[in-house]
Design an enzyme around this catalytic site. Structure first.
Site, PDB file in Angstrom:
ATOM      1  N   ASP A  51       0.868  -1.160   0.000  1.00 35.94           N
ATOM      2  CA  ASP A  51       0.000   0.000   0.000  1.00 35.94           C
ATOM      3  C   ASP A  51       0.922   1.232   0.000  1.00 35.94           C
ATOM      4  O   ASP A  51       2.120   1.126   0.264  1.00 35.94           O
ATOM      5  CB  ASP A  51      -0.880  -0.026   1.254  1.00 35.94           C
ATOM      6  CG  ASP A  51      -1.666   1.237   1.428  1.00 35.94           C
ATOM      7  OD1 ASP A  51      -2.383   1.636   0.496  1.00 35.94           O
ATOM      8  OD2 ASP A  51      -1.568   1.852   2.507  1.00 35.94           O
ATOM      9  N   ASP A  92      -0.090   5.185   0.942  1.00 39.18           N
ATOM     10  CA  ASP A  92      -0.295   6.174   2.000  1.00 39.18           C
ATOM     11  C   ASP A  92      -0.346   5.501   3.365  1.00 39.18           C
ATOM     12  O   ASP A  92      -1.157   4.601   3.599  1.00 39.18           O
ATOM     13  CB  ASP A  92      -1.587   6.949   1.748  1.00 39.18           C
ATOM     14  CG  ASP A  92      -1.537   7.720   0.441  1.00 39.18           C
ATOM     15  OD1 ASP A  92      -0.891   8.779   0.407  1.00 39.18           O
ATOM     16  OD2 ASP A  92      -2.130   7.255  -0.551  1.00 39.18           O
TER      17      ASP A  92
END
Length: 225
Positions: free
Chosen positions: A19, A21
């Site tokens: 991922d 952020d």
């Protein structure tokens, strides 16, 4: 004396799926500035709303609210443009740049709920390398917690999700990784409160390194440097 091996670091993997952020970069302040402005314009309780927007595609966040007279697609575009314009305070998670640069470039991907233009902008602002493989908001029809994004990330690298380690920081992404059949590592750097999880956790990439096994898989080991 060698460092103790953290739980969950014993298995070699064909690929890592990250991922973005909150996992390899911290964009919380910038994102919350933009989404707070948006929430106020629509009469929402900002404090109650903000925890619900992390980890999801903008269009999914807005659609879930079911606001009368609001076009989620149009509003998501406006939010994205505002986020692209505001990358102040976007920084890499400690050790992430060095760790990513140490990986074979064809063995990792970024799987993010952000649109492609925003993902590129934030990676550049954080000084992180652009990956060879990336899955962004435009690539899926349903966002996290649906596993579609991580399944696609593994497919683009050419491996099975069962042979992948997913790095995530929030519940929606963790659920997506689990549902895809991958193992999950929870990055806790940006957490203000302890997350209860059965998965192994990581507070800084400076704590770990990668060793390539005899069958060309990647094994996470403690960083003794």
């Amino acid at each position: 004396m060698p460092l103790p091996m953290p739980r969950g670091f014993e298995k070699p993997y064909a690929a890592f799926l990250f991922d973005m952020d909150g996992t390899i970069l911290n964009s919380i302040r910038a994102a919350e500035r933009v989404w707070s402005d948006w929430a106020r314009r629509h009469g929402l309780d900002v404090a109650a709303f903000l925890p619900k927007m992390h980890g999801s595609r903008g269009i999914d966040t807005i659609t879930r609210l079911n606001l009368p007279g609001v076009d989620p697609e149009q509003e998501a575009r406006l939010v994205t443009e505002a986020e692209i314009a505001d990358v102040g305070d976007v920084v890499a998670i400690p050790g992430a740049a060095t760790f990513l640069s140490s990986l074979p470039p064809d063995r990792w991907a970024i799987v993010t709920s952000s649109p492609l233009r925003l993902a590129r902008r934030r990676l550049e602002a954080a000084g992180l390398p652009l990956p060879r493989f990336m899955v962004t908001a435009e690539d899926v029809t349903v966002g996290k917690p649906d596993p579609q994004c991580y399944i696609l990330g593994a497919e683009r690298i050419g491996v099975s999700t069962e042979d992948c380690l997913v790095f995530e920081d929030v519940a929606a992404g963790i659920t997506a990784g689990e549902a895809a059949g991958a193992d999950v590592m929870v990055v806790t750097t940006t957490h203000h409160h302890k997350m209860e999880t059965t998965h192994p956790t990581l507070s800084s990439y400076a704590e770990i390194a990668v060793r390539i096994s005899a069958d060309h898989k990647m094994l996470i080991v403690p960083n003794a440097a």
